[in-house]
Design an enzyme around this catalytic site. Structure first.
Site, mmCIF file in Angstrom:
data_model
loop_
_atom_site.group_PDB
_atom_site.id
_atom_site.type_symbol
_atom_site.label_atom_id
_atom_site.label_comp_id
_atom_site.label_asym_id
_atom_site.label_seq_id
_atom_site.Cartn_x
_atom_site.Cartn_y
_atom_site.Cartn_z
ATOM 1 N N GLY A 1 3.193 8.572 1.795
ATOM 2 C CA GLY A 1 2.162 8.643 0.750
ATOM 3 C C GLY A 1 0.800 8.897 1.373
ATOM 4 N N ARG B 1 7.722 13.298 2.206
ATOM 5 C CA ARG B 1 8.744 12.289 2.535
ATOM 6 C C ARG B 1 10.001 13.109 2.806
ATOM 7 N NH1 ARG B 1 6.420 7.372 1.061
ATOM 8 N NH2 ARG B 1 5.151 7.351 -0.816
ATOM 9 N N ASP C 1 4.966 2.359 7.151
ATOM 10 C CA ASP C 1 6.106 1.877 7.956
ATOM 11 C C ASP C 1 7.292 2.844 7.995
ATOM 12 O OD1 ASP C 1 6.796 1.298 5.388
ATOM 13 O OD2 ASP C 1 7.373 -0.780 5.765
ATOM 14 N N THR D 1 -2.035 3.542 4.595
ATOM 15 C CA THR D 1 -1.343 3.375 3.313
ATOM 16 C C THR D 1 -2.223 2.512 2.419
ATOM 17 O OG1 THR D 1 0.426 2.169 2.190
ATOM 18 C CG2 THR D 1 0.122 1.627 4.487
ATOM 19 N N ASP E 1 -1.317 0.438 0.465
ATOM 20 C CA ASP E 1 -0.692 -0.873 0.241
ATOM 21 C C ASP E 1 -1.207 -1.962 1.186
ATOM 22 O OD1 ASP E 1 0.818 0.496 -1.595
ATOM 23 O OD2 ASP E 1 2.652 0.526 -0.396
ATOM 24 N N ASP F 1 0.092 -3.082 3.902
ATOM 25 C CA ASP F 1 1.228 -3.999 4.064
ATOM 26 C C ASP F 1 1.858 -3.929 5.459
ATOM 27 O OD1 ASP F 1 2.196 -1.436 3.810
ATOM 28 O OD2 ASP F 1 3.831 -1.942 2.462
ATOM 29 N N ARG G 1 4.961 -1.028 -4.003
ATOM 30 C CA ARG G 1 6.395 -1.180 -4.267
ATOM 31 C C ARG G 1 6.912 -2.541 -3.845
ATOM 32 N NH1 ARG G 1 8.444 4.515 -2.759
ATOM 33 N NH2 ARG G 1 7.261 3.954 -0.923
HETATM 34 O O1 F6P Z 1 3.209 3.458 -0.051
HETATM 35 C C1 F6P Z 1 2.170 3.950 -0.805
HETATM 36 C C2 F6P Z 1 2.576 4.115 -2.240
HETATM 37 O O2 F6P Z 1 1.452 4.590 -2.966
HETATM 38 C C3 F6P Z 1 3.161 2.875 -2.906
HETATM 39 O O3 F6P Z 1 2.178 1.965 -3.335
HETATM 40 C C4 F6P Z 1 3.939 3.484 -4.026
HETATM 41 O O4 F6P Z 1 4.985 2.641 -4.432
HETATM 42 C C5 F6P Z 1 4.481 4.731 -3.422
HETATM 43 O O5 F6P Z 1 3.606 5.084 -2.374
HETATM 44 C C6 F6P Z 1 4.642 5.885 -4.381
HETATM 45 O O6 F6P Z 1 5.155 6.971 -3.682
HETATM 46 P P1 F6P Z 1 5.342 8.423 -4.294
HETATM 47 O O7 F6P Z 1 3.986 9.044 -4.415
HETATM 48 O O8 F6P Z 1 6.191 9.141 -3.313
HETATM 49 O O9 F6P Z 1 5.966 8.255 -5.627
#
Ligand code: F6P
Length: 339
Positions: free
Chosen positions: A27, A88, A119, A142, A144, A146, A188
């Site tokens: 992300g 991803r 991570d 990120t 998050d 985290d 998440r």
């Molecule tokens: O890890 C960052 C994040 O924004 C999370 O908070 C979220 O759950 C996820 O990525 C969403 O990912 P995507 O944009 O691939 O749906």
């Protein structure tokens, strides 16, 4: 870097390192561009060649590489998103995918890589560095926040401010109608964004995956706290919270309290965009320079982190396996102040 928490390495700088790759993965997070700029310019200042790998691990597999000069990172420090783009990649999870990526790196003469991501991105780097002779250094980015081993991940503060701005606006309409809003923020598996934005917005209830007790708080608020329509209510929920985000919670609340006027607001990817805050730019810059420094010191499979403002180096296997702890005292504070 020489603070007491960092891994000391006084060995002479290695001469073998000639060309490094840099890429963003997973992300996107505001401040990634500031990190790309710092890595590129710190490497050039140390007489290294720099290659930008576009679209994360997928671009690595496909050899989507661009040479990076100082001018290529000019005027990007204030931009959200990532100029190198991101992805991803499922293919990289396979050993065939990683082999292709390794072949592309070899073909381009890249002998070490800076990975900017979270991570999942560091797990990929760790796996590849165990299979092939390639050094990876990570910069945590990120929204998050985290990651174990660092107080800070790039993008978190910008996202936090975006959430606070949005929820302040939601509060205006919530007060006007005397409504309850269930606001879902990203995260998440991590509730830090929900927790701190909830505190900053005076949320009546904060639901995060790290604390199950908060569901009793929600019950208490709906039965006793929210007395009448002279009040509004903001219930902040992290997307990863059980029983599963704002829509599910709203359905449950409506079933149990059909008299209440409940609305849902899912903030979504708005949280990932925007110009990075000053702190995100400064931290990205410090970490970018430290990442190049670590590669020059022959470090491998480590994440650059911040511990009380000081740069530290954290082995990837710790950073990806252990959990970032959350200050649950903040929930007690929030409870005490919501009288
Ligand atoms: O890890 C960052 C994040 O924004 C999370 O908070 C979220 O759950 C996820 O990525 C969403 O990912 P995507 O944009 O691939 O749906």
């Amino acid at each position: 870097m020489t603070d007491k928490n960092s891994i000391q390495n006084d060995s002479p700088k290695r001469t073998k390192l000639r060309k490094i790759g840099v890429f963003t993965s997973g992300g996107d997070a505001p401040g990634m561009n500031a990190a790309i700029r710092a890595v590129t310019r710190a490497a050039i200042a140390n007489k290294l060649k720099v290659v930008g790998i576009r679209r994360g691990y997928q671009g690595m597999i496909e050899g989507d590489f661009v040479p990076m000069k100082s001018a290529d990172v000019s005027g990007i420090i204030q931009l959200g998103g990532t100029i190198l783009r991101t992805a991803r990649s499922n293919e990289f999870r396979t050993s065939e995918g990683r082999q292709k990526a390794w072949q592309q790196l070899q073909k381009a003469g890249i002998d070490a890589v800076v990975v900017i991501g979270g991570d999942g991105s560091f797990t990929g780097a760790l796996t590849m560095s165990q299979e092939y002779n390639i050094s990876f250094v990570g910069i945590p980015a990120t929204i998050d926040n985290d990651m174990y081993g660092t107080d800070y991940t790039i993008g978190y503060e910008t996202a936090l401010n975006s959430v606070v701005c949005a929820v302040d606006k939601i509060r205006d309409t919530a007060v006007s109608h005397g409504r309850i809003f269930i606001v879902e923020v990203m995260g998440r598996e991590a509730g830090l964004l929900a927790l701190n934005s909830g505190i900053a917005c005076g949320a009546e209830v904060i639901l995060i995956p790290e604390s199950k007790e908060q569901h009793d708080e929600l019950k208490r608020f709906l039965e006793k706290g929210y007395k009448n329509r002279d009040r509004s209510g903001i219930i902040m929920v992290a997307e990863g919270d059980e029983p599963g985000g704002a829509l599910n919670i709203a359905e449950q609340v409506r079933k149990e309290h059909p008299d209440l006027d409940v609305r849902v607001s899912i903030l979504g990817h708005i949280q990932r965009g925007g110009s990075p805050t000053a702190n995100d730019r400064v931290n990205a810059t410090k970490m970018g320079v430290a990442a190049v420094d670590a590669l020059l010191d022959d470090q491998k499979s480590i994440m650059i982190g911040l511990d009380n403002g000081k740069i530290v180096q954290v082995p990837f296997n710790k950073a990806v396996k252990l959990n970032h702890s959350i200050d649950c005292n903040l929930l007690d504070i929030q409870k005490m102040l919501n009288i």
